[in-house]
Scaffold this motif. Structure first.
Motif, PDB file in Angstrom:
ATOM      1  N   VAL A  51       0.836  -1.191   0.000  1.00 24.30           N
ATOM      2  CA  VAL A  51       0.000   0.000   0.000  1.00 24.30           C
ATOM      3  C   VAL A  51       0.879   1.252   0.000  1.00 24.30           C
ATOM      4  O   VAL A  51       1.833   1.345   0.772  1.00 24.30           O
ATOM      5  CB  VAL A  51      -0.924  -0.008   1.239  1.00 24.30           C
ATOM      6  CG1 VAL A  51      -1.736   1.269   1.333  1.00 24.30           C
ATOM      7  CG2 VAL A  51      -1.834  -1.227   1.208  1.00 24.30           C
ATOM      8  N   ARG A  52       0.563   2.192  -0.853  1.00 26.83           N
ATOM      9  CA  ARG A  52       1.266   3.483  -0.884  1.00 26.83           C
ATOM     10  C   ARG A  52       0.943   4.206   0.431  1.00 26.83           C
ATOM     11  O   ARG A  52      -0.223   4.312   0.810  1.00 26.83           O
ATOM     12  CB  ARG A  52       0.768   4.293  -2.072  1.00 26.83           C
ATOM     13  CG  ARG A  52       1.384   5.659  -2.213  1.00 26.83           C
ATOM     14  CD  ARG A  52       0.722   6.418  -3.352  1.00 26.83           C
ATOM     15  NE  ARG A  52       0.819   5.708  -4.611  1.00 26.83           N
ATOM     16  CZ  ARG A  52       1.703   5.978  -5.559  1.00 26.83           C
ATOM     17  NH1 ARG A  52       2.574   6.945  -5.379  1.00 26.83           N
ATOM     18  NH2 ARG A  52       1.712   5.289  -6.664  1.00 26.83           N
ATOM     19  N   VAL A  74       9.428   2.271  -4.313  1.00 26.67           N
ATOM     20  CA  VAL A  74       8.994   3.464  -5.027  1.00 26.67           C
ATOM     21  C   VAL A  74       8.784   4.562  -3.987  1.00 26.67           C
ATOM     22  O   VAL A  74       7.883   4.477  -3.154  1.00 26.67           O
ATOM     23  CB  VAL A  74       7.702   3.201  -5.830  1.00 26.67           C
ATOM     24  CG1 VAL A  74       7.294   4.449  -6.607  1.00 26.67           C
ATOM     25  CG2 VAL A  74       7.891   1.996  -6.762  1.00 26.67           C
ATOM     26  N   VAL A  75       9.664   5.561  -4.023  1.00 26.95           N
ATOM     27  CA  VAL A  75       9.633   6.655  -3.053  1.00 26.95           C
ATOM     28  C   VAL A  75       9.339   7.944  -3.793  1.00 26.95           C
ATOM     29  O   VAL A  75      10.069   8.315  -4.723  1.00 26.95           O
ATOM     30  CB  VAL A  75      10.974   6.758  -2.292  1.00 26.95           C
ATOM     31  CG1 VAL A  75      10.949   7.916  -1.312  1.00 26.95           C
ATOM     32  CG2 VAL A  75      11.296   5.445  -1.588  1.00 26.95           C
ATOM     33  N   PRO A  79      10.928   4.924  -8.781  1.00 24.36           N
ATOM     34  CA  PRO A  79      11.267   3.527  -8.486  1.00 24.36           C
ATOM     35  C   PRO A  79      12.786   3.321  -8.438  1.00 24.36           C
ATOM     36  O   PRO A  79      13.517   3.839  -9.267  1.00 24.36           O
ATOM     37  CB  PRO A  79      10.649   2.747  -9.642  1.00 24.36           C
ATOM     38  CG  PRO A  79      10.558   3.733 -10.761  1.00 24.36           C
ATOM     39  CD  PRO A  79      10.437   5.101 -10.143  1.00 24.36           C
ATOM     40  N   THR A  80      13.223   2.550  -7.437  1.00 25.26           N
ATOM     41  CA  THR A  80      14.633   2.184  -7.301  1.00 25.26           C
ATOM     42  C   THR A  80      14.697   0.665  -7.144  1.00 25.26           C
ATOM     43  O   THR A  80      14.009   0.105  -6.289  1.00 25.26           O
ATOM     44  CB  THR A  80      15.260   2.863  -6.068  1.00 25.26           C
ATOM     45  OG1 THR A  80      15.108   4.283  -6.198  1.00 25.26           O
ATOM     46  CG2 THR A  80      16.720   2.508  -5.925  1.00 25.26           C
ATOM     47  N   PRO A  81      15.502  -0.025  -7.957  1.00 17.83           N
ATOM     48  CA  PRO A  81      15.582  -1.493  -7.857  1.00 17.83           C
ATOM     49  C   PRO A  81      16.118  -1.937  -6.493  1.00 17.83           C
ATOM     50  O   PRO A  81      17.006  -1.301  -5.923  1.00 17.83           O
ATOM     51  CB  PRO A  81      16.564  -1.883  -8.962  1.00 17.83           C
ATOM     52  CG  PRO A  81      16.679  -0.704  -9.855  1.00 17.83           C
ATOM     53  CD  PRO A  81      16.371   0.497  -9.019  1.00 17.83           C
ATOM     54  N   ARG A  96       5.758   6.018   0.065  1.00 21.60           N
ATOM     55  CA  ARG A  96       6.507   4.853  -0.386  1.00 21.60           C
ATOM     56  C   ARG A  96       5.602   3.644  -0.552  1.00 21.60           C
ATOM     57  O   ARG A  96       4.540   3.550   0.067  1.00 21.60           O
ATOM     58  CB  ARG A  96       7.641   4.520   0.584  1.00 21.60           C
ATOM     59  CG  ARG A  96       7.333   3.658   1.819  1.00 21.60           C
ATOM     60  CD  ARG A  96       6.521   4.279   2.935  1.00 21.60           C
ATOM     61  NE  ARG A  96       6.933   5.567   3.412  1.00 21.60           N
ATOM     62  CZ  ARG A  96       7.762   5.779   4.419  1.00 21.60           C
ATOM     63  NH1 ARG A  96       8.233   4.786   5.116  1.00 21.60           N
ATOM     64  NH2 ARG A  96       8.067   7.011   4.779  1.00 21.60           N
ATOM     65  N   PHE A  97       6.064   2.705  -1.386  1.00 20.59           N
ATOM     66  CA  PHE A  97       5.498   1.365  -1.487  1.00 20.59           C
ATOM     67  C   PHE A  97       6.537   0.491  -2.158  1.00 20.59           C
ATOM     68  O   PHE A  97       7.506   0.982  -2.737  1.00 20.59           O
ATOM     69  CB  PHE A  97       4.150   1.350  -2.231  1.00 20.59           C
ATOM     70  CG  PHE A  97       4.204   1.714  -3.682  1.00 20.59           C
ATOM     71  CD1 PHE A  97       4.301   0.731  -4.657  1.00 20.59           C
ATOM     72  CD2 PHE A  97       4.126   3.046  -4.078  1.00 20.59           C
ATOM     73  CE1 PHE A  97       4.331   1.073  -6.006  1.00 20.59           C
ATOM     74  CE2 PHE A  97       4.147   3.399  -5.417  1.00 20.59           C
ATOM     75  CZ  PHE A  97       4.251   2.404  -6.385  1.00 20.59           C
ATOM     76  N   LEU A  98       6.379  -0.826  -2.023  1.00 20.15           N
ATOM     77  CA  LEU A  98       7.272  -1.767  -2.685  1.00 20.15           C
ATOM     78  C   LEU A  98       6.499  -2.521  -3.751  1.00 20.15           C
ATOM     79  O   LEU A  98       5.313  -2.824  -3.574  1.00 20.15           O
ATOM     80  CB  LEU A  98       7.888  -2.741  -1.678  1.00 20.15           C
ATOM     81  CG  LEU A  98       8.984  -2.104  -0.826  1.00 20.15           C
ATOM     82  CD1 LEU A  98       8.426  -1.630   0.488  1.00 20.15           C
ATOM     83  CD2 LEU A  98      10.119  -3.055  -0.613  1.00 20.15           C
ATOM     84  N   ARG A  99       7.169  -2.811  -4.858  1.00 22.89           N
ATOM     85  CA  ARG A  99       6.566  -3.523  -5.990  1.00 22.89           C
ATOM     86  C   ARG A  99       7.446  -4.720  -6.327  1.00 22.89           C
ATOM     87  O   ARG A  99       8.657  -4.587  -6.488  1.00 22.89           O
ATOM     88  CB  ARG A  99       6.463  -2.605  -7.197  1.00 22.89           C
ATOM     89  CG  ARG A  99       5.882  -3.286  -8.437  1.00 22.89           C
ATOM     90  CD  ARG A  99       5.900  -2.380  -9.659  1.00 22.89           C
ATOM     91  NE  ARG A  99       5.177  -1.143  -9.412  1.00 22.89           N
ATOM     92  CZ  ARG A  99       5.617   0.066  -9.758  1.00 22.89           C
ATOM     93  NH1 ARG A  99       6.783   0.217 -10.358  1.00 22.89           N
ATOM     94  NH2 ARG A  99       4.895   1.130  -9.515  1.00 22.89           N
TER      95      ARG A  99
END
Length: 144
Positions: A51-52, A74-75, A79-81, A96-99
């Motif tokens: 969740v963002r 994703v901040v 997106p940053t790997p 932030r959230f993670l994908r």
């Protein structure tokens, strides 16, 4: 017993109290009985996202430790790997959230309010038998 061990494979995933609670959260701290901070393990399937959110209201700090798979943090829409071995912290104000990538993404999230000298003193030196909120054991910085 002076310690607790849990097997993450025996913990069901589901929404917890965190502002970014997702159906992928495994509430490790709850299973361990830890109250000073929250620990989650999230196992995102390929393409899934958390969740963002931000922590402006609750002032909690997050640290994410990637343990399997690949994906992105994703901040503020950038997106940053991330990959296994990466640890990530994000400013409280940033969204932030993670994908998860094609292999999915498994990470551990640690969440807590920043400690101050007074909160450390409460937990370490309180004359209460168990850690409880400050009003129950302390008045004006002194034990009751």
């Amino acid at each position: 017993m002076p310690h607790t061990i849990v097997d993450v494979s025996e913990i069901s995933a589901g929404h917890g109290p965190h502002p970014a609670a997702s159906p992928y959260d495994k509430r490790i701290s709850e299973a361990l009985g830890v109250r000073a901070f929250e620990v989650y393990q999230d196992e995102l399937p390929a393409g899934a996202e958390t969740v963002r959110h931000h922590h402006v209201d609750d002032r909690n700090e997050d640290v994410y430790a990637v343990i399997a798979g690949h994906g992105w943090v994703v901040v503020d829409d950038v997106p940053t790997p991330v990959r296994p071995g990466h640890f990530v912290s994000v400013d409280i104000e940033s969204t932030r959230f993670l994908r998860a990538g094609d292999e999915g993404l498994t990470f551990i999230a640690l969440c807590a309010e920043p400690w101050t000298r007074s909160t450390r003193l409460l937990v370490r030196y309180s004359d209460c038998r168990t850690p409880v909120p400050a009003p129950s054991c302390w008045v004006d910085g002194n034990p009751r």
